[in-house]
Scaffold this active site. Structure first.
Site, PDB file in Angstrom:
ATOM      1  N   ASP A 247       0.812  -1.214   0.000  1.00 44.60           N
ATOM      2  CA  ASP A 247       0.000   0.000   0.000  1.00 44.60           C
ATOM      3  C   ASP A 247       0.848   1.269   0.000  1.00 44.60           C
ATOM      4  O   ASP A 247       0.660   2.153  -0.842  1.00 44.60           O
ATOM      5  CB  ASP A 247      -0.939   0.014   1.209  1.00 44.60           C
TER       6      ASP A 247
ATOM      7  N   ARG B 100       0.524   5.420  17.452  1.00 47.18           N
ATOM      8  CA  ARG B 100       0.152   6.408  16.432  1.00 47.18           C
ATOM      9  C   ARG B 100       0.462   7.847  16.826  1.00 47.18           C
ATOM     10  O   ARG B 100       0.908   8.640  15.980  1.00 47.18           O
ATOM     11  CB  ARG B 100      -1.320   6.260  16.048  1.00 47.18           C
TER      12      ARG B 100
ATOM     13  N   SER C 254      -3.176  -9.277   7.892  1.00 45.49           N
ATOM     14  CA  SER C 254      -2.244  -8.154   8.018  1.00 45.49           C
ATOM     15  C   SER C 254      -1.706  -8.095   9.441  1.00 45.49           C
ATOM     16  O   SER C 254      -2.362  -8.549  10.387  1.00 45.49           O
ATOM     17  CB  SER C 254      -2.938  -6.835   7.660  1.00 45.49           C
TER      18      SER C 254
ATOM     19  N   ASP D 180      -6.855   3.997  12.299  1.00 49.68           N
ATOM     20  CA  ASP D 180      -5.578   4.696  12.200  1.00 49.68           C
ATOM     21  C   ASP D 180      -5.683   6.039  11.508  1.00 49.68           C
ATOM     22  O   ASP D 180      -4.976   6.995  11.857  1.00 49.68           O
ATOM     23  CB  ASP D 180      -4.551   3.808  11.497  1.00 49.68           C
TER      24      ASP D 180
END
Length: 416
Positions: free
Chosen positions: A15, A95, A180, A124
């Site tokens: 990605d 994050r 993932s 996210d």
């Protein structure tokens, strides 16, 4: 005229590799790739070369592990944060640190925007952008997955792979890994793919190779291992008598927890954007730290202070999960948490055994436990008169008796 610059949160996966090239072409901009080293281990190998080959004009790979442990993981654990009773917030707490460093780089480089590869369905995107807004409101955020032009160009994985091949972008086939992952110092998360079926048994023998940080409890050693954790003001400062930095402590706890099959969680959680999702987590060191910290609090923290702090755990956890780390309300809560931890100092002994963390001893110079008062034998201190309990019970029972009397009278009037 100098080109615009965009700072991209870059992982090297399919990605973000596609996004790097797409941003460069679409915005005619210089792309500065940024990767935060927060404990991904060998996932960082070759990342700089790949980013430059894909079209980045500059690459930052910053070692933020020590800052992550000391300024993010430890304060969060002092707060007892646990999302929906199970999740130790391993991805969530990373994050804000990534966002913080991204905006610092953007300002230093004079970039017009920051960009990320988070999808429009996940948490996210919210976390990156809320934290960035709190720190640098003047910086624009580009989220390609929320742009219709990007989604039209890449409606599926096949189109992304074709684009990568066309532009000479190296990709790794993932047929053998149909899910993932997200790894850092605190945990690894697994989601999507085969895990989207909540009836899929991630703990089955056939899926044991999925886990990277821990053995299954069944395969853990048959002999338990004792571990002493020393705390000062709510922070773990030593293991088995060895003084350690927060980073070193987390690394050692991960090793010990993983060895004994500790810290696996499989849950369906509520995303901030409104849908439920299934996640599998490995948090071996964090689970030991969380458990030991809570046990020491039971010995050293005043009852009402603990009750007040615990009443805020859900609020605090939601703030972290939803991306409000730098919001004023989280900072205010943290000040209360810091005050609550002043006497959380002492040693916790635990026994690690096949996925379990078993209490094996507590000691503290600030212990509020007095065996002479708590004893069922005669109290030599005369601090507590058992006869006083009668009045205590009478007063607490008053509203219950009054309420019961009212209900009984009402029932009698109705002839029941």
């Amino acid at each position: 005229m100098a080109k615009n610059k965009i700072v991209l949160a870059y992982s090297g996966g399919l990605d973000t590799s596609i996004i790097l090239k797409w941003l460069k072409e679409t915005y005619d901009a210089e792309i500065i790739a940024f990767t935060a080293d927060i404990g991904q281990a060998d996932e960082l190998d070759g990342l700089e070369e790949k980013a430059l080959a894909t079209g980045a004009s500059k690459v930052y790979i910053d070692d933020l592990r020590a800052e992550f442990a000391e300024d993010f993981i430890y304060p969060m654990f002092q707060a007892g944060a646990l999302y929906e009773g199970q999740y130790l917030l391993g991805t969530s707490i990373a994050r804000p640190l990534i966002a913080k460093r991204m905006v610092e780089i953007a300002r230093a480089e004079g970039a017009m925007a920051i960009a990320h590869g988070a999808t429009g369905k996940g948490n996210d995107q919210v976390r990156f952008e809320l934290n960035a807004a709190a720190l640098a409101p003047e910086i624009k955020v580009i989220a390609p997955w929320r742009l219709e032009t990007f989604r039209d160009q890449f409606p599926g994985r096949a189109e992304m792979i074709e684009y990568a091949e066309k532009h000479g972008i190296t990709i790794t086939a993932s047929a053998a890994k149909p899910y993932s992952t997200d790894r850092n110092l605190l945990h690894i998360s697994y989601e999507s793919g085969v895990l989207e079926d909540p009836n899929f048994d991630a703990s089955a023998e056939s899926n044991k190779d999925m886990f990277l940080l821990s053995v299954s409890p069944e395969d853990a050693p048959d002999q338990p291992e004792m571990l002493d954790l020393e705390f000062e003001n709510g922070n773990c400062v030593a293991l088995n008598g060895e003084k350690l930095t927060p980073l070193a402590a987390m690394e050692k706890l991960n090793e010990l927890g993983g060895k004994h099959g500790i810290g696996r969680v499989d849950m369906v959680e509520n995303r901030f954007v409104g849908m439920k999702s299934r996640g599998v987590y490995e948090t071996p060191g964090g689970t030991i730290l969380f458990t030991a910290h809570r046990k020491l609090e039971s010995l050293t923290m005043d009852r009402e202070v603990m009750s007040l702090r615990d009443s805020l755990i859900t609020r605090y956890s939601n703030l972290v999960y939803n991306g409000f780390w730098f919001a004023p309300e989280r900072l205010a809560l943290q000040a209360l948490v810091t005050e609550s931890q002043k006497n959380v100092t002492g040693t916790v002994r635990v026994k690690l055994y096949k996925g379990n963390i078993i209490a094996a001893g507590l000691s503290s110079p600030y212990s509020l436990y007095n065996p002479e008062i708590a004893t069922m034998e005669a109290d030599p201190t005369n601090a507590y008169d058992q006869g006083d309990a009668a009045g205590f019970i009478q007063l607490n029972a008053l509203r219950l008796r009054v309420g019961a009397g009212v209900r009984q009278a009402a029932q009698a009037d109705k002839g029941e």
